[in-house]
Design an enzyme around this catalytic site. Structure first.
Site, short mmCIF file in Angstrom:
data_model
loop_
_atom_site.label_atom_id
_atom_site.label_comp_id
_atom_site.label_asym_id
_atom_site.label_seq_id
_atom_site.Cartn_x
_atom_site.Cartn_y
_atom_site.Cartn_z
N HIS A 1 0.81 -1.23 0.00
CA HIS A 1 0.00 0.00 0.00
C HIS A 1 0.83 1.28 0.00
O HIS A 1 1.89 1.35 0.63
CB HIS A 1 -1.06 -0.01 1.11
CG HIS A 1 -0.58 0.06 2.53
ND1 HIS A 1 -0.41 1.24 3.19
CD2 HIS A 1 -0.26 -0.92 3.42
CE1 HIS A 1 -0.03 0.99 4.44
NE2 HIS A 1 0.08 -0.30 4.60
N ASP B 1 5.57 1.89 7.00
CA ASP B 1 4.28 1.22 6.78
C ASP B 1 3.53 2.07 5.74
O ASP B 1 2.92 3.07 6.11
CB ASP B 1 3.52 1.13 8.10
CG ASP B 1 2.11 0.60 7.94
OD1 ASP B 1 1.79 0.05 6.88
OD2 ASP B 1 1.32 0.77 8.89
N GLU C 1 -5.25 1.68 2.29
CA GLU C 1 -5.18 0.51 3.18
C GLU C 1 -5.49 0.92 4.62
O GLU C 1 -6.19 0.21 5.34
CB GLU C 1 -3.78 -0.12 3.10
CG GLU C 1 -3.68 -1.49 3.79
CD GLU C 1 -3.29 -1.43 5.27
OE1 GLU C 1 -3.36 -2.46 5.93
OE2 GLU C 1 -2.92 -0.34 5.78
N GLU C 2 -4.96 2.06 5.02
CA GLU C 2 -5.04 2.45 6.44
C GLU C 2 -6.45 2.84 6.88
O GLU C 2 -6.71 3.01 8.07
CB GLU C 2 -4.06 3.61 6.73
CG GLU C 2 -2.59 3.27 6.52
CD GLU C 2 -2.02 2.31 7.55
OE1 GLU C 2 -2.76 1.90 8.46
OE2 GLU C 2 -0.83 1.96 7.43
N ASP D 1 3.82 -6.14 3.58
CA ASP D 1 3.57 -5.04 4.53
C ASP D 1 4.49 -5.20 5.74
O ASP D 1 5.13 -6.23 5.91
CB ASP D 1 2.09 -5.07 4.96
CG ASP D 1 1.57 -3.69 5.35
OD1 ASP D 1 2.38 -2.81 5.72
OD2 ASP D 1 0.34 -3.49 5.29
N HIS E 1 3.02 2.99 13.17
CA HIS E 1 2.08 4.12 13.25
C HIS E 1 2.59 5.24 14.15
O HIS E 1 1.80 5.93 14.79
CB HIS E 1 0.67 3.66 13.64
CG HIS E 1 -0.04 2.95 12.52
ND1 HIS E 1 -1.39 2.75 12.47
CD2 HIS E 1 0.44 2.41 11.37
CE1 HIS E 1 -1.72 2.11 11.36
NE2 HIS E 1 -0.61 1.89 10.67
ZN ZN Z 1 0.63 -1.28 6.35
CO CO Z 2 -0.53 0.62 8.91
#
Ligand code: ZN
Ligand code: CO
Length: 337
Positions: A63, A164, A196-197, A219, A305
């Site tokens: 992503h 990420d 994606e998030e 990922d 994150h």
């Molecule tokens: Zn991810």
């Molecule tokens: Co993420």
């Protein structure tokens, strides 16, 4: 590869606003893919090769989007209030900087007296300061921002925002470069997904549209080696990660076995992931149309994150090596008869 990861990780692309990242990636893969298209959700779909004897239509997904915030209103004092785009945590907001598409930097503050700052307030207590000191403002309601930080290196560790999943994007690009020189029996569809998030939305349409015989998502995996961190036998620097299961995905044994046997045969360091919190694009690709046999691979990542996501370059290289090895040989027993 570090230069590519730095370029991607420092790019601006919160969920739903992936256009800058998409153009950066398109420039990298232009000469590698046989054709490239963008679907309605903004996924970048790059096709390489054709199906030959023993081959399948294989989709690989990473992503493009990163977590961010979106301005919901401006309060009476002129501070921006915001909603989150993806999961950001109160513990990492105060004092952090956000960056808007036009380059404006905002500082995150919180409505708490210094003496009370011993607990984590709700998101609505936070605000973004974009004051300039001269009554001008070029950001407002509806504008999105990312958490801003440049990439740093410490030995084999890379520290950046949005590893990420920009590291996954870099892994796909590097795999495409290697597959340009390698022979493959497969048609390979490299998909750089959107949103994606906010619920793996890009992967839903990409999975449906491509409807491959076999799919792998790439990922980051939350590392289990942070003190009192997630209960997971995955450590930074100990190899790439092969998913067995997560909250929305039980990987078919034939796929897990193919990945494990390939890693063992090629002497690629690997670790097995059983994750009880979170999932990947593969969890929705597996449900496309009448179903797609799907697996997931990745790299361990600390502080997921936050603006200081940390990966080890050795794990990143191991992940590329595994994908190249898998794509270079027939994949028997994956597609149902
Ligand atoms: Zn991810
Ligand atoms: Co993420």
């Amino acid at each position: 590869m570090q230069d590519l990861i730095k370029k991607l990780a420092e790019a601006w692309g919160p969920s739903g606003f992936e256009h800058h990242v998409r153009e950066l990636i398109r420039a990298e893969v232009q000469d590698l893919a046989d054709d490239i298209r963008v679907d309605a959700l903004g996924n970048l779909i790059c096709r390489m090769g054709t199906v030959k004897k023993g081959g399948l239509r294989v989709m690989l997904a990473a992503h493009m989007d990163e977590i961010g915030v979106l301005v919901s209103h401006v309060d009476r004092q002129g501070y921006l209030r915001f909603s989150n785009l993806g999961a950001s945590h109160g513990t990492t907001l105060l004092g952090n900087r956000v960056k808007f598409e036009n380059g404006v930097i905002g500082t995150i503050g919180v409505e708490e007296r210094w003496s009370q700052r011993t607990r984590v307030p709700n998101l609505d207590k936070y605000f973004i300061d974009v004051s300039t000191g001269n009554d001008t403002s070029s950001v407002g309601i509806g504008d999105a921002a990312i958490f801003w930080r440049t990439l740093d290196e410490r030995g084999d560790r890379l520290i950046a925002k949005s590893l990420d999943d920009r590291v996954g994007c870099a892994i796909l690009i590097e795999t495409m470069r290697k597959m340009k020189k390698n022979k493959s029996p497969h048609e390979m569809i490299f998909v750089f997904t959107a949103q994606e998030e906010v619920g793996r939305r890009g992967a839903m349409t990409a999975g449906y549209g491509v409807f491959p015989d076999f799919a792998l998502a790439v990922d980051v995996v939350p590392a289990g080696d942070e003190p009192k961190g997630v209960e997971l036998a995955v450590e930074l620097g100990q190899g790439m990660v092969i998913k067995v299961m997560d909250t929305h995905h039980v990987v078919p044994p034939a796929i897990k076995n193919l990945l494990v046997e390939t890693a063992q045969h090629e002497r690629i360091p690997y670790q097995l992931e059983i994750l009880t919190l979170g999932s990947t694009d593969a969890s929705v690709i597996q449900l496309a149309q009448s179903g797609v046999p799907s697996g997931a691979v990745g790299v361990p990542c600390r502080y997921v994150h936050t603006p200081s996501e940390t990966v080890d370059i050795k794990d990143v290289r191991a992940c590329v090596d595994l994908l190249v090895a898998v794509l270079s040989k027939p994949a028997a027993g994956i597609k149902p008869e």
